[in-house]
Motif scaffolding. Structure first.
Motif, PDB file in Angstrom:
ATOM      1  N   ILE C 210     117.372 -19.730 -29.311  1.00 44.17           N
ATOM      2  CA  ILE C 210     116.629 -20.317 -28.187  1.00 44.17           C
ATOM      3  C   ILE C 210     116.067 -19.211 -27.281  1.00 44.17           C
ATOM      4  O   ILE C 210     114.910 -19.261 -26.861  1.00 44.17           O
ATOM      5  N   THR C 211     116.901 -18.205 -27.007  1.00 42.28           N
ATOM      6  CA  THR C 211     116.436 -17.081 -26.197  1.00 42.28           C
ATOM      7  C   THR C 211     115.220 -16.438 -26.849  1.00 42.28           C
ATOM      8  O   THR C 211     114.229 -16.122 -26.179  1.00 42.28           O
ATOM      9  N   LEU C 212     115.320 -16.244 -28.173  1.00 40.21           N
ATOM     10  CA  LEU C 212     114.222 -15.631 -28.907  1.00 40.21           C
ATOM     11  C   LEU C 212     112.944 -16.446 -28.744  1.00 40.21           C
ATOM     12  O   LEU C 212     111.867 -15.899 -28.475  1.00 40.21           O
ATOM     13  N   ASN C 213     113.060 -17.754 -28.863  1.00 34.13           N
ATOM     14  CA  ASN C 213     111.871 -18.590 -28.712  1.00 34.13           C
ATOM     15  C   ASN C 213     111.315 -18.513 -27.294  1.00 34.13           C
ATOM     16  O   ASN C 213     110.100 -18.508 -27.098  1.00 34.13           O
ATOM     17  N   ARG C 214     112.206 -18.431 -26.301  1.00 34.91           N
ATOM     18  CA  ARG C 214     111.721 -18.302 -24.926  1.00 34.91           C
ATOM     19  C   ARG C 214     110.951 -16.995 -24.732  1.00 34.91           C
ATOM     20  O   ARG C 214     109.895 -16.969 -24.097  1.00 34.91           O
ATOM     21  N   ILE C 215     111.514 -15.907 -25.305  1.00 35.51           N
ATOM     22  CA  ILE C 215     110.817 -14.615 -25.192  1.00 35.51           C
ATOM     23  C   ILE C 215     109.429 -14.710 -25.820  1.00 35.51           C
ATOM     24  O   ILE C 215     108.431 -14.303 -25.232  1.00 35.51           O
ATOM     25  N   GLN C 216     109.381 -15.274 -27.018  1.00 32.04           N
ATOM     26  CA  GLN C 216     108.106 -15.372 -27.718  1.00 32.04           C
ATOM     27  C   GLN C 216     107.118 -16.236 -26.940  1.00 32.04           C
ATOM     28  O   GLN C 216     105.938 -15.893 -26.817  1.00 32.04           O
ATOM     29  N   LYS C 217     107.602 -17.337 -26.371  1.00 31.00           N
ATOM     30  CA  LYS C 217     106.727 -18.226 -25.610  1.00 31.00           C
ATOM     31  C   LYS C 217     106.149 -17.471 -24.398  1.00 31.00           C
ATOM     32  O   LYS C 217     104.934 -17.505 -24.145  1.00 31.00           O
ATOM     33  N   LEU C 218     107.020 -16.779 -23.697  1.00 36.20           N
ATOM     34  CA  LEU C 218     106.568 -16.028 -22.532  1.00 36.20           C
ATOM     35  C   LEU C 218     105.568 -14.954 -22.927  1.00 36.20           C
ATOM     36  O   LEU C 218     104.574 -14.712 -22.239  1.00 36.20           O
ATOM     37  N   ARG C 219     105.851 -14.295 -24.030  1.00 31.85           N
ATOM     38  CA  ARG C 219     104.960 -13.241 -24.465  1.00 31.85           C
ATOM     39  C   ARG C 219     103.560 -13.778 -24.746  1.00 31.85           C
ATOM     40  O   ARG C 219     102.559 -13.185 -24.364  1.00 31.85           O
ATOM     41  N   ARG C 220     103.517 -14.918 -25.405  1.00 26.56           N
ATOM     42  CA  ARG C 220     102.209 -15.517 -25.670  1.00 26.56           C
ATOM     43  C   ARG C 220     101.510 -15.886 -24.374  1.00 26.56           C
ATOM     44  O   ARG C 220     100.298 -15.706 -24.235  1.00 26.56           O
ATOM     45  N   GLU C 221     102.266 -16.436 -23.428  1.00 31.82           N
ATOM     46  CA  GLU C 221     101.649 -16.782 -22.154  1.00 31.82           C
ATOM     47  C   GLU C 221     101.054 -15.544 -21.495  1.00 31.82           C
ATOM     48  O   GLU C 221      99.944 -15.565 -20.971  1.00 31.82           O
ATOM     49  N   ILE C 222     101.842 -14.452 -21.527  1.00 31.77           N
ATOM     50  CA  ILE C 222     101.368 -13.238 -20.850  1.00 31.77           C
ATOM     51  C   ILE C 222     100.131 -12.683 -21.553  1.00 31.77           C
ATOM     52  O   ILE C 222      99.168 -12.281 -20.900  1.00 31.77           O
ATOM     53  N   ILE C 223     100.169 -12.675 -22.898  1.00 34.29           N
ATOM     54  CA  ILE C 223      98.982 -12.214 -23.626  1.00 34.29           C
ATOM     55  C   ILE C 223      97.773 -13.041 -23.230  1.00 34.29           C
ATOM     56  O   ILE C 223      96.680 -12.529 -22.972  1.00 34.29           O
TER      57      ILE C 223
END
Lengths: 355, 355, 355, 355, 355
Positions: C210-223
């Motif tokens: 779940i943490t991994l998915n949150r990181i990935q989601k945030l990263r996409r948002e930031i990109i």
């Protein structure tokens, strides 16, 4: 290491300004070839003494002198004094650790860059330093090694029937640079083959230490090629900005073409570097993947048989009061467990996608 | 490798200046189409001989010549000599390993870039080289392949009723560039779909070697697209700086629009690259995560049953003097241990969040 | 994917120059609001027909027209022809895949950028395209959505009592840009909260998928945020270089302030990106760390009990000639080993810091 | 999070141009100190009312006003109107989320940057915003906190006996900037200590989660320091390009010195960032290394004892027809195996360098 | 840490402008050597008092003063006042934390850079700061340490017989810079040896923690060398742009040579950094590879023997009703299984390429 980075430390502490050959000796004997041409005639001779060059000095013909092998320092020295070349230029010619560069002097241009000595039978790159001195009617080429690099060019001169031969020393210099830069494409083709074969290997078969070593070897080669080729871009850019009268206006369009080729070579190398970095990532991921599989096999085996062995252990005990031991159906019932437990676990592991 | 990086090495050693076709042959037969228009009229014909083009040379109409297929070198040669095109330009047209570039000559502009040959049924990119020669009243387009890329443009010319047709060759060149650059957006849409599907795969299901291969394949495609598309930005920037009279002042605003599109394409590609790099990180993390889980299952099983098996081992020994073996409650007591020990360990592992 | 990168491919092949709305429809009905003010008076009305705008055209008052919703192409078309706006500008207004940019025309300025539609209840970012047309006494704002973004600005106009209202259309344009850029800070605050909570999670508790998915989601948002916000810097820089008479000298200092804010926003986003990359590293390290611990537990259990089980195995064998089985102290002695061996191993593992 | 990145979102939607204090309140009460000096005399007083400053306005002496604490907005407002400071500058002074910058106005210079509030007892960095207003004979310094940052500077003024005091407000501004920038070196020393201790930890002892958290904490600090310090370089560069008469020609050499220090600070921070990234790599490698060792121990134990246990299992079976059970030398022979097999495996593992 | 990054924090808070020595003391006693030469004569003497230098001040000879050791601040101070050197320059000479830089003053040039103190017996780099003051007929060199760095140069002066000695102080300054920069090549050679040996280690033998520490140590050295050497490039570039009359036109060609050497040094260092980063990747991959092998061995052993042990467990049970125990062929049949199962598994593992 295929390409030793050892530098000119042998000369440290020496007086700047003393002419000695710095670098590995690739060619023990020096060969000097002279080609002299006008639109109508062409002379080729192997020069035994520098005096033979002197007599072409004041003619209007274009003279191309190729010096192969740098061990005989006196040749460089005499050419230098005969044509009034700056002492530092002579030093640079003899020190084979130069970075590619272009320098403009009052009555001559100095170009130094690396040529590739690609080997026939395996993927390995070696380099030789090639220096060009471009004067009004003269082009000197200093090479570390005797080879056939300029053979096609000389052939063209012979057969040109005026078109090539009617142009000046600047066009000759362009043709020489073009030969040297275009040689890189052969290398790029081989690099491409190597990387493609490596990639196929990686995506299909198991990752091994050998693959890793191949990746590392290729990476070093690419770093080393980039190091020698990258400054050529700058060299050409500076040459295009050069306002010396030694380069005729019409020649610039040809030089721009060499410039484009140089950029293309550098971009391809960058590309291969990116791909190779990607391959290392793939390699690491493959190793992890592999380990994952190994672990799954171990876990499945161990998780199934360890509990069963425990069960057999129980009824292998020697207590006097173990009522089950006397039950008639105990043993068949236990066999039921021996079959049921693995089945349940197998279904569980399958659900987890481990099988 | 979907996009071979093999370069113009086939030509190395050849005299610069000789016209030959370098590159893969995508189209064996060459088709030449000519479109000639003024505000009021429009001619379309398939050209059989270069002589047919000659008669449009001195008219005031805008003439668009599309050459599809580059194998017939003589066509390029004759157009070159007819319109006074520099020999190096002709070479560049025929060598399909060009980097996108813009060159300004006295009476013509030369533009070369890559068009995309997107395939219908699967995600794979191929490229063709498209060269434009823009003269006062002429636009030559050299393509490697026969296709319908310019069909909508020609349709617009037919139906334009003056507006389009009243503009010059520079506006035609703009329209051609616009078609080529905008084609990239179709590709970007497909790339977006691919990456989104990959990402969903990765976040939901198990990481497999197939996912890894898909990531690597996409990465290579993106590297390759970037390589062909990135120089278009530079090309357009140089074109905007061009001060040749061949581009009318009013056309620059349109070219700036193409420039913006090119930047948008490049930025999107960079974006996909970033996302893909992120996906590889996620992949690697997923594999580690997975292994962690496998290890936990193994450890839980092994840690529970190995001590118990040891206990059964003790009372399976055959010593004569083992008092416990005769105790009545020994066996039930041991069962107590068989139940207590796993419970204690399970609580311990749960506390460690392994279950 | 929260932010589809799908681009203007829907329009590919269409004639450049045809006005159609390209992009998702965020607002089916178009609302047009007109605010007209001078130092002393202020008019607000909802416009039903473009004709109502025409009568403000030749007055000296500043007129602000807000068009919310882009589906009614005819409105844009008529405003364009009424005020002499270039056709390409109208196309850009209607194509909501624009990159933020600033363009200077003879009698109007064109600004296009992305506004943020931050949602109330969860961290998700959506975007709308906002276009500004700044004329001598007119400012047109084209938005994709009806919302309260400009409510505080209108309120200020109402209460300004001369100060704001005595300035020209350039100051109004500045105020609008300021509103749009400062809206980003709200978003940055939420991003900060998200990342801080993620970081605390990561440093304290176990790493999960779940943490991994949150990181990935945030990263996409930031990109995605970076992609939309980064070009605003360039936009403002070009606007500051603009020499059109439409921007009064005194207004530049205000625009420089917006420029500073834009830089601040971009730097913060870069910062979050760095931090997030760091968090992924931490995540990967945590997973490895975790696995290490699991392995240690397994190894300690297995290494202790496997040798002991072997010992019990020996004396569980049924050979007739096993003298130890008859020794009286064999069993107690063995118990000695059962206790000593684990103690020795425990000391060994403790020394290795595994416990 | 030690350094909250929360930004000026509190002000979003507010009219630009309204003066309010934005940011954390570090100092509830505002203290205003005034230092007035000429070559021969020096006055120091704590200012109770802004009126006291007014009387120094038209003298030729250099007046330095230090405002510590920004909560009393009216002070800033009155200074602004007294000295004709632009409204946006006053806003920037009160908004403590500024990026370091230099702005040149007609009769004053505005400098804003971050000062470091290093804490005594542990490694933690806090920041305060310091704004400088440099006028002809006045320097205003706005600080968020009351502290002794400028004590040494004031001391030097007291004891300077003409040399310092004979210079203008530009030299005073230089001295203030020098104090602020040089304070960073203290911080760098502490950072150096922290990183060195971390590195020694890492290379000597076992990798733990605590080390990981320390690395992450340091990384965040460095990111945050860099964010505040990096724009100072730009600020100084712009100041050096400033052509306002407010900076005397002789002062530039001093400003260049501050510029050099700022570059040195930034380069050191970049360096620490590189080293820290390296340490994380080392950490990850150490964890892998460690796991490798654990696995080897497990594998050696399991590989030796599992086959032996199998052997004992065989002769623990209760078949009636097992001839070996009756052989006299069977048991001693088996012991032979029990000793030989481990020895063979140990030699094998040693050869593989696992022991 | 081999190269402490501790900075000039000892001086923070001190008045800028006070002369004190900042930095480690490498040389407790200061030695001052003076060399004075013209084309025809050369004087060498060890200076006891600054007064001895004064008498060379107004001669036409070139005077070279070497100050070794910086602890005696008064020497620097007196030279400064005697030759009118700016106070900030004197401070920079005494503060040994300078970044390499070039500064041009009205009647002198100031150059400061780092020299390398390479140690004889092991690979470790230390640095000393070397400052040059170039005046019309004077060159001052301030070094931190007494050593033989300039011995070859002085020897050349002695033997030059006019050529070297007939040139001015600018040529002397060039020769000094040349000595300092060329010393780096010795270091690069050693670095090359170190990295090559490390690489061979890595590709051949097992990865250990020692290798990791070597990589980290080398990386730190390279970071530190780069930090000291990189600004020399900038220094030389600024020197080449210098238009002060102090550098003769003919000397620029020599300085360009030093510039080329500096670039070569920096590029080599970047190269080594790349290679080292690659080696760390290889290291990490090797560790993973290794673990993979260990896991395979464990899995093969465990997977083969655990099922077999379960089988023996079954027939070690003591149930009364186990018909197999009485079958004559049960035991030999079981042996069949004991042989078949491992063979099947071995084939299976071999197919998976685990063996």
């Amino acid at each position: 290491m295929t390409d030793s980075l050892s530098t000119a430390s042998g000369k440290t502490g020496l007086a700047p300004g003393s002419l000695i050959h710095v670098g590995e000796i690739l060619q023990p004997v020096t060969r000097v070839t002279l080609i002299d041409y006008t639109k109508d005639a062409m002379d080729e001779l192997e020069v035994q003494s520098i005096e033979e060059i002197r007599k072409y000095k004041d003619t209007d013909t274009v003279t191309w002198v190729i010096i192969e092998g740098l061990t005989d320092v006196s040749i460089v020295e005499r050419i230098g004094s005969l044509f009034g070349i700056h002492h530092l230029v002579l030093e640079d010619i003899l020190n084979t650790h130069q970075r590619a560069k272009f320098e403009e002097y009052e009555d001559h241009l100095f170009i130094v860059l690396k040529g590739l000595l690609s080997e026939q039978h395996r993927f390995r790159v070696a380099y030789e330093q090639i220096s060009l001195l471009v004067l009004k009617n003269f082009v000197f080429v200093f090479k570390e090694k005797k080879d056939e690099l300029f053979a096609p060019l000389i052939q063209r001169l012979r057969t040109s029937k005026g078109r090539f031969r009617s142009k000046g020393s600047d066009y000759l210099a362009y043709s020489i640079l073009d030969s040297i830069v275009d040689q890189n494409f052969v290398l790029l083709d081989r690099l491409d083959d190597e990387i493609t074969s490596l990639e196929e290997d990686l995506l299909v078969s198991e990752p091994t230490k050998i693959t890793l070593n191949r990746i590392q070897k290729l990476r070093r080669e690419i770093i080393s090629i980039r190091r020698h080729v990258a400054p050529v871009r700058e060299l050409m850019a500076e040459m295009l900005r050069c306002e010396s009268g030694l380069i005729h206006e019409n020649t610039f369009i040809y030089l721009r073409d060499v410039f484009d080729h140089a950029i293309r070579v550098i971009e391809s190398i960058e590309l291969y570097r990116d791909i190779l970095t990607g391959l290392l990532d793939i390699y690491v991921s493959s190793v992890s993947n592999k380990m994952n599989q190994v672990m799954k096999v171990l876990t499945v085996f161990a998780s199934i048989f360890i509990p069963l062995t425990f069960l057999t252990g129980i009824y292998g005990m020697n207590f006097e009061f173990m009522p089950e031991l006397k039950w008639k159906w105990a043993y068949p019932l236990l066999w039921g467990l021996f079959i049921t437990i693995p089945l349940v676990l197998l279904v569980y592991f399958r659900r987890k996608k481990w099988l």
